[in-house]
Design a protein around this motif. Structure first.
Motif: not given
Length: 611
Positions: A514, A518, A522, A586
């Motif tokens: 997940r 993400m 982005s 991230r």
């Protein structure tokens, strides 16, 4: 061969068959061709869908291309209808092209059309010297063959057969008795004027085989032969005594006639469109009168009409049936009626019954004890053989039933479908009496378009008789359908397997994926989306090249990709620390995008559109 190559062969195959179909216009061929085109169209659309399925995630701009099987069928039907509409426009020029490319088709087509015209305009009507029974499906038409004016209807007899061969019947009586013709005599009638030089008369000899020993009445019949038929036999009711024809020539050839001892009259040349008159002796009888009489005749004749050249085992089997069926009958007439009812009730009438096995023994025994299905030839033969087994003289007669009475014209309209065989039994002081076991039999002949019996097998049988091409087309079509079912099943199974593999991931591995998703979203919003053909590592290499000025971001992208691939494909177990690392990487990538957004992506190539 790949599926693409297999489908590619459909294109030239459809073109060749379509080109041939412009000159080979038989209905069965055209229907098979249309089915082939529809199935081939469906298979091409299905293969196209199957290819697009693997790219559907990257084709959002083109809508949902994941059509289900029903949707593909709708598209194939629309394409097929369009092809038919276009075909109607180009059929004529295609016919010209086919005629030029395949000149032999013109000869085949011309001969076929000639045969069709001949079969449409000329129907041969004749009685054969030897009658074969149990020959298989029979196709008869509604074509009118003759019209008969008489005081009452009757079975219009053309020939009789006295010798049973096990596979059919033949006549053992001499058939070369010269019966003229001679100039017609008597009073003029509607059809025949004896004063006309070309009218003629045929006298039928009276013999022990066609006499009427009891009471009878004279039946005069005026028969008009339709031009569509070519008659080599003359038909009449009961025991014909004379015929008068309106013309003694056919196409410039003189007509002569010969008769056998049973009264059959055969002409030397086929006639059509010629009227004639017949005078017959028709026996008068009632059931009560026949119950008082015996089914017997002169001993020298009796032996011929009782003869059965069958093995003793077959005779014993038939005798057992006769003894059981006639156990309560007190006279010959009731015995014949009981045997007739047995055949009618135990066997079914079917014009499309398959042919009996020529190597399977006696035809009547196959019919009575095995198939129990056939049409008039087997019904009449079965009754005649059972009567002979019971010691009752019997024979088979061939001709027409009375036909349909037209009250407006006071005539019986006899069609090709009225061609018939029946049984005749000899009674002393009466003569030959008609017994027809098909009268009360159940008719199970398939009706075109109705769902009876085994629909489709008759069409399949006719298709197999058309040569190797139609069955090959049907086999190809069935193969394409099976291939579609196979690929659809494999496609659905692969989707299920992929879904099952995802469902087996633990909650920590799912969280790792997940986080990777993400980051991918982005990057996609900032113009760096993953292409459909790219693997995760190819995508990472492109991101690294685009982030050449930021070593921290490059490291974070490579670490994110490595962790996601390990969780998704390698099955590596993840822990809470891995999730924390994924979130940290991230943040590093997103922070780099915010700080150096304009510089980081200036050197990336523009995304390619996928068509």
């Amino acid at each position: 061969l790949s599926p693409g190559w297999i489908l590619f062969t459909c294109v030239p195959a459809a073109a060749i068959l379509g080109l041939s179909g412009t000159v080979y216009t038989e209905a069965d061929f055209l229907w098979v061709y249309l089915v082939f085109v529809a199935l081939a169209t469906f298979m091409m659309i299905h293969e196209h869908h199957h290819r697009l399925h693997w790219q559907r995630k990257g084709l959002a701009a083109y809508g949902n291309v994941d059509l289900r099987l029903l949707g593909q069928a709708y598209v194939a039907a629309a394409c097929s209808l369009g092809a038919i509409a276009v075909g109607r426009v180009v059929a004529e020029p295609m016919h010209s092209v086919a005629s030029a490319l395949f000149p032999f088709y013109n000869m085949v087509d011309s001969s076929r059309n000639a045969e069709q015209r001949a079969s449409t305009n000329r129907i041969g009507v004749s009685e054969t010297a030897e009658l074969t029974i149990g020959r298989g499906p029979m196709t008869i038409s509604e074509q009118v063959l003759m019209r008969v004016r008489a005081e009452h209807g009757a079975y219009w007899r053309g020939a009789t057969y006295d010798r049973y061969t096990g596979a059919g019947w033949r006549s053992s009586l001499p058939g070369a008795i010269d019966v003229g013709p001679r100039p017609a005599r008597g009073e003029p009638s509607v059809f025949v004027d004896p004063s006309e030089r070309r009218s003629l008369e045929i006298q039928v000899p009276r013999t022990r085989h066609n006499r009427t020993p009891g009471a009878f009445h004279i039946l005069r019949q005026s028969v008009l032969l339709e031009p569509v038929g070519r008659f080599t036999d003359l038909y009449a009711a009961g025991e014909a005594r004379s015929f008068r024809l309106a013309d003694d020539t056919v196409a410039g050839l003189s007509v002569t006639a010969a008769a056998d001892l049973a009264g059959r009259v055969r002409l030397s040349h086929p006639i059509r469109g010629i009227p004639y008159e017949a005078i017959s002796e028709v026996a008068d009888w009632t059931p009560e009168e026949l119950r008082q009489r015996t089914a017997s005749m002169e001993s020298r004749l009796m032996a011929g009409y009782l003869r059965l050249d069958l093995p003793s085992a077959d005779l014993s089997k038939l005798q057992g049936v006769v003894d059981r069926i006639t156990a309560t009958a007190r006279n010959d007439y009731d015995r014949v009626v009981a045997l007739q009812d047995y055949v009618s009730s135990s066997c079914r009438y079917n014009l499309m019954a398959p042919a009996l096995d020529s190597a399977g023994g006696d035809m009547v025994l196959q019919f009575l004890f095995r198939t129990r299905e056939g049409y008039c030839d087997l019904f009449a033969s079965a009754l005649a053989v059972l009567c002979r087994t019971a010691g009752i003289p019997a024979r088979v007669a061939s001709g027409f039933t009375s036909g349909e009475f037209d009250p407006a014209r006071a005539e019986y309209v006899v069609r090709e479908r009225d061609k018939h065989l029946w049984c005749e039994v000899w009674f002393s002081d009466t003569g030959w009496v008609v017994f027809d076991p098909t009268t009360n039999a159940e008719d199970v002949t398939p009706v075109p378009g109705a769902n009876q019996g085994e629909p489709g097998f008759g069409a399949l049988r006719r298709l197999l008789q058309r040569g190797p091409i139609p069955p090959a087309i049907v086999g190809t079509a069935l193969g394409l359908v099976l291939w579609a079912v196979r690929t659809e099943w494999r496609h659905r199974r692969s989707k299920r397997d992929r879904r099952d593999r995802v469902d087996t991931l633990g909650p920590i591995e799912t969280e790792v994926l997940r986080v990777y998703a993400m980051v991918s979203r982005s990057l996609s919003r900032r113009g760096m989306s993953r292409r459909p053909s790219e693997t995760p590592w190819e995508y990472a290499d492109r991101l690294v090249n685009a982030l050449a000025d930021d070593a921290t971001a490059r490291h974070a992208v490579l670490a994110l990709t490595q962790k996601a691939v390990a969780a998704r494909y390698a099955g590596v177990a993840m822990g809470p620390g891995d999730v924390r690392q994924m979130h940290r990487w991230r943040r590093m990538v997103l922070g780099s995008l915010r700080s150096s957004r304009s510089q980081a992506f200036l050197r990336q190539p523009p995304p390619r559109s996928v068509h």
